[in-house]
Design a protein around this motif. Structure first.
Motif, PDB file in Angstrom:
ATOM      1  N   PRO A   1       0.736  -1.342   0.181  1.00  0.00           N
ATOM      2  CA  PRO A   1       0.007   0.129  -0.059  1.00  0.00           C
ATOM      3  C   PRO A   1       0.823   1.012  -0.180  1.00  0.00           C
ATOM      4  O   PRO A   1       1.837   1.264   0.860  1.00  0.00           O
ATOM      5  N   LEU A   2       0.393   2.118  -0.990  1.00  0.00           N
ATOM      6  CA  LEU A   2       1.418   3.552  -1.013  1.00  0.00           C
ATOM      7  C   LEU A   2       1.479   4.129   0.582  1.00  0.00           C
ATOM      8  O   LEU A   2       2.284   5.019   0.890  1.00  0.00           O
ATOM      9  N   ILE A   3       0.162   3.942   1.177  1.00  0.00           N
ATOM     10  CA  ILE A   3       0.199   4.494   2.509  1.00  0.00           C
ATOM     11  C   ILE A   3       1.317   3.907   3.471  1.00  0.00           C
ATOM     12  O   ILE A   3       1.838   4.651   4.404  1.00  0.00           O
ATOM     13  N   ASP A   4       2.102   2.706   3.129  1.00  0.00           N
ATOM     14  CA  ASP A   4       2.841   2.298   4.062  1.00  0.00           C
ATOM     15  C   ASP A   4       4.195   2.801   3.397  1.00  0.00           C
ATOM     16  O   ASP A   4       5.251   2.248   4.330  1.00  0.00           O
ATOM     17  N   PHE A   5       4.497   3.390   2.581  1.00  0.00           N
ATOM     18  CA  PHE A   5       5.878   3.876   2.156  1.00  0.00           C
ATOM     19  C   PHE A   5       5.870   5.142   3.066  1.00  0.00           C
ATOM     20  O   PHE A   5       5.339   6.023   3.427  1.00  0.00           O
ATOM     21  N   SER A   6       7.475   5.090   3.409  1.00  0.00           N
ATOM     22  CA  SER A   6       7.855   6.209   4.211  1.00  0.00           C
ATOM     23  C   SER A   6       7.915   7.422   3.273  1.00  0.00           C
ATOM     24  O   SER A   6       8.035   7.351   2.333  1.00  0.00           O
ATOM     25  N   SER A   7       8.400   8.453   4.148  1.00  0.00           N
ATOM     26  CA  SER A   7       8.390   9.917   3.646  1.00  0.00           C
ATOM     27  C   SER A   7       9.660   9.898   2.755  1.00  0.00           C
ATOM     28  O   SER A   7       9.459  10.889   1.729  1.00  0.00           O
TER      29      SER A   7
END
Length: 246
Positions: free
Chosen positions: A129-135
């Motif tokens: 999930p894209l939301i799990d990629f860190s900044s």
């Protein structure tokens, strides 16, 4: 906007409750608790990729690519298997009946010979999930699993700054893993602002929910679309009416 912010914005705008927006990248490490096929040569990767959209990261490596077709489309091997052009077309001399997707073996061979998947630059191909990629990390491409209403929104948003384009969104003949991974990665490497509608693959659709198609594109293009999102049709009464039935 960072990956987390973009994921939240699209999730809210398109009501991505069941299937999350996912990112695709090459990595030197496996994500924690990632799903992975136990061996090479067995299993379709498409259900696993769908699983990633429910919140569970998946990973593929040289020895865990599933069927030979998946190993090819994910970039881990140079060919599918000898005689693939007959299997895709009209010759029944394999361990199962041919698929009859293409009129003749010559056309099938030309197709396969000209795909040239992106070769892995690191040991693992990760989809999560894209939301799990860190900044501080970014995917190369992204993919959605969507219904007709959500797909309509993505197609219109993709043309927000180019309404006259006839090739910004493509719906090519492609296997599901080719449409989900191969083609979007190739677009990303070329810095092209195009997207791929997919999951038309008749053989893979037997393993997919009936109402789902895919929409995949370079992450750089998605970042551009994310800027358009707040000022687009998603603020209108028409979209509110459609969104309520999703």
């Amino acid at each position: 906007m960072n990956p987390n912010e973009i994921a939240l914005a699209f999730s809210e705008a398109l009501k991505l409750d069941k299937y999350k927006l996912c990112g695709v990248c090459f990595s030197n490490e496996k994500p924690d608790n990632a799903l992975e096929l136990k061996k090479k040569g067995n299993g379709c990767v498409v259900p696993l990729i769908l699983k990633a959209s429910t919140g569970i990261p998946v990973v593929f490596a040289e020895e865990s690519t599933g069927w030979p077709c998946s190993a090819f489309y994910l970039g881990f091997q140079d060919t599918i298997f000898e005689g693939i052009e007959y299997f895709l077309s009209n010759k029944d001399d394999f361990w199962r009946p041919c698929e009859r997707f293409i009129q003749n073996p010559g056309l099938a061979k030309t197709l396969i010979d000209n795909i040239h998947p992106v070769k892995p630059t690191k040991p693992y191909l990760v989809i999560k999930p894209l939301i799990d990629f860190s900044s501080d990390e970014e995917p190369e491409s992204v993919l959605f699993f969507v219904n007709a209403d959500q797909l309509s929104a993505l197609v219109f948003l993709s043309h927000y700054d180019s309404p006259g384009s006839m090739d910004r969104v493509l719906a090519p003949f492609a296997s599901s893993c080719m449409a989900l991974v191969t083609l979007p990665l190739k677009l990303a490497r070329k810095n092209e602002e195009k997207a791929i509608i997919g999951n038309f693959d008749i053989s893979a659709r037997t393993r997919m929910p009936a109402d789902l198609l895919s929409f995949a594109l370079p992450y750089s293009f998605l970042k551009k679309l994310a800027v358009f999102l707040p000022e687009s049709f998603v603020t209108t009464h028409n979209w509110k009416t459609i969104k309520e039935r999703i």
